[in-house]
Design an enzyme around this catalytic site. Structure first.
Site, PDB file in Angstrom:
ATOM      1  N   HIS A 283       0.816  -1.218   0.000  1.00  0.00           N
ATOM      2  CA  HIS A 283       0.000   0.000   0.000  1.00  0.00           C
ATOM      3  C   HIS A 283       0.855   1.276   0.000  1.00  0.00           C
ATOM      4  O   HIS A 283       0.357   2.349  -0.322  1.00  0.00           O
ATOM      5  CB  HIS A 283      -0.983   0.012   1.180  1.00  0.00           C
ATOM      6  CG  HIS A 283      -0.372   0.321   2.517  1.00  0.00           C
ATOM      7  ND1 HIS A 283      -0.114  -0.645   3.468  1.00  0.00           N
ATOM      8  CD2 HIS A 283       0.008   1.492   3.082  1.00  0.00           C
ATOM      9  CE1 HIS A 283       0.404  -0.084   4.540  1.00  0.00           C
ATOM     10  NE2 HIS A 283       0.483   1.223   4.332  1.00  0.00           N
TER      11      HIS A 283
ATOM     12  N   ASP B 180      -0.035  -7.603   1.457  1.00  0.00           N
ATOM     13  CA  ASP B 180       0.411  -6.212   1.532  1.00  0.00           C
ATOM     14  C   ASP B 180       1.934  -6.104   1.576  1.00  0.00           C
ATOM     15  O   ASP B 180       2.493  -5.346   2.361  1.00  0.00           O
ATOM     16  CB  ASP B 180      -0.207  -5.517   2.752  1.00  0.00           C
ATOM     17  CG  ASP B 180      -0.110  -3.994   2.651  1.00  0.00           C
ATOM     18  OD1 ASP B 180       0.129  -3.493   1.538  1.00  0.00           O
ATOM     19  OD2 ASP B 180      -0.258  -3.318   3.684  1.00  0.00           O
TER      20      ASP B 180
ATOM     21  N   SER C  85       4.720   2.474   8.015  1.00  0.00           N
ATOM     22  CA  SER C  85       4.374   1.312   7.203  1.00  0.00           C
ATOM     23  C   SER C  85       5.522   0.879   6.303  1.00  0.00           C
ATOM     24  O   SER C  85       6.107   1.687   5.587  1.00  0.00           O
ATOM     25  CB  SER C  85       3.154   1.620   6.333  1.00  0.00           C
ATOM     26  OG  SER C  85       1.973   1.591   7.091  1.00  0.00           O
TER      27      SER C  85
ATOM     28  N   VAL D 157     -13.382 -24.308  -1.196  1.00  0.00           N
ATOM     29  CA  VAL D 157     -14.531 -24.378  -0.284  1.00  0.00           C
ATOM     30  C   VAL D 157     -14.865 -22.979   0.214  1.00  0.00           C
ATOM     31  O   VAL D 157     -14.025 -22.086   0.219  1.00  0.00           O
ATOM     32  CB  VAL D 157     -14.243 -25.285   0.942  1.00  0.00           C
ATOM     33  CG1 VAL D 157     -14.072 -26.727   0.533  1.00  0.00           C
ATOM     34  CG2 VAL D 157     -13.019 -24.781   1.717  1.00  0.00           C
TER      35      VAL D 157
END
Length: 477
Positions: A112, A146, A220, A274
């Site tokens: 990001h 990410d 980040s 599934v």
């Protein structure tokens, strides 16, 4: 009098010794910061935005801000987060962090931080020639975890950090973070490991480390380090309204993904085909389990590995290759960590007893949310607060959705019921009240005829390849 004086002096000495002992027991991070700091980089990006608001201009600095934050900007004629006004097209900038993992200039950061960037600049620590930012090349990225890998060309070998073993961490261990919070480069903070295995619902493979190291917007992509100087996490997320609550991607998960990207391979993950959900106490009681655990199979996809192996709706998957499965998130991570083509042994709870079944894994497709585009048939669903449209044929084919179901969510009104239920742009609504919907009109009809009458409507939603149910509360009439 003399006795009292000696007593006071003795007590003062005792307190001083206690304080010194306490100070001596706390770690000194100075050597660790000096050793690891040169391998941490600041990352700046530029991209051209189509009518973005200031939250996009400042990028990472506004990530995870609370609802209503944009009202501040609206007072000044600007569009903010969830605000209605937009700014003219312009260059947007964002800030983040990263760390070097090899002497030849490979750098790890968050996806990001660099997503959709036109230009990526990396600024090295002063000891590496900080005055001249380097332009970085995006080698590859994995949106679902990410993570992103960059490469810079430097004139000399660069200092680098190594991944440690995040599984070996114990809650309470001392940790240190280095990053670029709010543009304050190479900020060092310390704390402890607060918890492991946190699911903050940011993606299908959430398994975050939680720390009370001070993590802020701009951190980040930066490293979370143990006392040996090994990277045991990549700082990724915060809770905007909290303090001392930060989250990092575990190094053992990150190292595997980064190695695949670095070697030029497509990131591949196992897949059994599934839809699953957690087992609660009532379900456990109904199927004869002593304690709720495992992942309940809600449905199997025709022709996919689980169906071919004989797994049925109503089975509970309780282990993968002998590893106990606590819930549906744990099953997703366990299967995704395996390679397509591998044969795994699943522990299945069926008819009051456990049995083992072998499944040959398929390959999970990276389930990118459909990109909202222009469409004549988009329509507002006023009661829910959604803007939706029918899926295009190529979108149906990509997501393997039958013609009879599926409408794309383009926008969500933050003040309406759907936002409260965490419906997001890019979600695909498959069913409403268990009835397939493939047009905006079909959804509106069910909402008006069933949802309003009951005061709630249940939607089945496809998000990034996962199917889930969302109950939306409406005003009952």
């Amino acid at each position: 009098m003399r006795i009292r004086k000696h007593l006071v002096l003795a007590l003062a000495a005792l307190f001083m010794m206690s304080g010194l002992a306490q100070a001596a027991s706390l770690p000194d991070f100075s050597e660790l910061a000096a050793k690891c700091g040169p391998a941490v980089v600041n990352i700046g990006t530029e991209r051209t935005a189509q009518g973005g608001g200031p939250e996009e201009f400042f990028g990472e600095m506004f990530r995870n801000m609370p609802p209503g934050f944009g009202q501040f900007f609206d007072q000044f004629g600007m569009g903010g987060p969830r605000g209605g006004k937009r700014m003219p097209q312009k260059k947007q900038k964002s800030l983040g962090s990263g760390f070097i993992i090899s002497a030849d200039g490979y750098i790890v950061t968050n996806n990001h931080v660099v997503a959709d960037a036109d230009v990526i600049h990396v600024t090295l620590d002063e000891s590496n020639g900080k005055a001249t930012p380097l332009e970085a090349k995006l080698i590859g990225a994995d949106e679902e975890t990410d993570l992103a890998l960059l490469k810079v060309e430097a004139k000399k070998d660069l200092p680098f950090l190594k991944f440690g073993n995040s599984d070996a961490l114990k809650v309470g261990e001392w940790l240190m973070a280095i990053g670029n919070p709010f543009g304050l480069d190479h900020t060092v903070t310390s704390g402890i490991l607060s918890a492991k295995g946190r699911n903050i619902r940011s993606g299908p493979f959430d398994n975050f480390l939680q720390t009370d190291c001070s993590i802020n917007p701009g951190n980040s992509g930066g490293p979370l380090l143990n006392m040996d100087g090994d990277v045991i996490g990549i700082n990724t997320a915060i809770i905007a309204s909290g303090q001392g609550i930060g989250f990092a991607i575990p190094s053992n998960m990150a190292a595997n993904i980064i190695e695949q990207i670095k070697s030029g391979k497509k990131v591949s993950r196992g897949w059994i085909g599934v839809t699953i959900q957690d087992v609660d106490e009532a379900m456990a009681k109904a199927i004869g389990m002593e304690m709720p655990h495992g992942a309940l199979v809600a449905s199997t996809l025709d022709g996919e590995p689980a169906a071919r192996a004989g797994i049925e709706a109503g089975d509970v998957i309780v282990s993968v290759d002998g590893e106990n499965i606590a819930d549906s998130s744990a099953l997703l991570r366990a299967i995704a960590a395996k390679k397509p083509g591998n044969v795994v042994k699943l522990g299945i709870w069926r008819n009051g007893k456990e049995q083992t079944m072998s499944v040959t894994l398929g390959e999970r497709q990276n389930a990118q949310s459909a990109t909202p585009g222009k469409e004549d048939r988009k329509q507002d669903e006023g009661l829910l607060g959604l803007t939706v449209r029918a899926l295009k044929p190529e979108e149906r084919q990509e997501m393997d959705i039958a013609d009879k179901e599926g409408i794309l969510v383009l926008d969500v009104n933050p003040d309406k019921a759907a936002a409260e239920a965490d419906i997001r742009p890019g979600d695909v609504i498959l069913r409403a009240d268990r009835t397939p919907v493939n047009t905006p009109e079909a959804l509106s009809k069910i909402v008006k005829e069933v949802g309003v009458k009951r005061g709630a409507i249940m939607l089945q939603v496809l998000r990034r390849g996962d199917t889930l149910f969302k109950a939306i509360t409406l005003e009952k009439k």
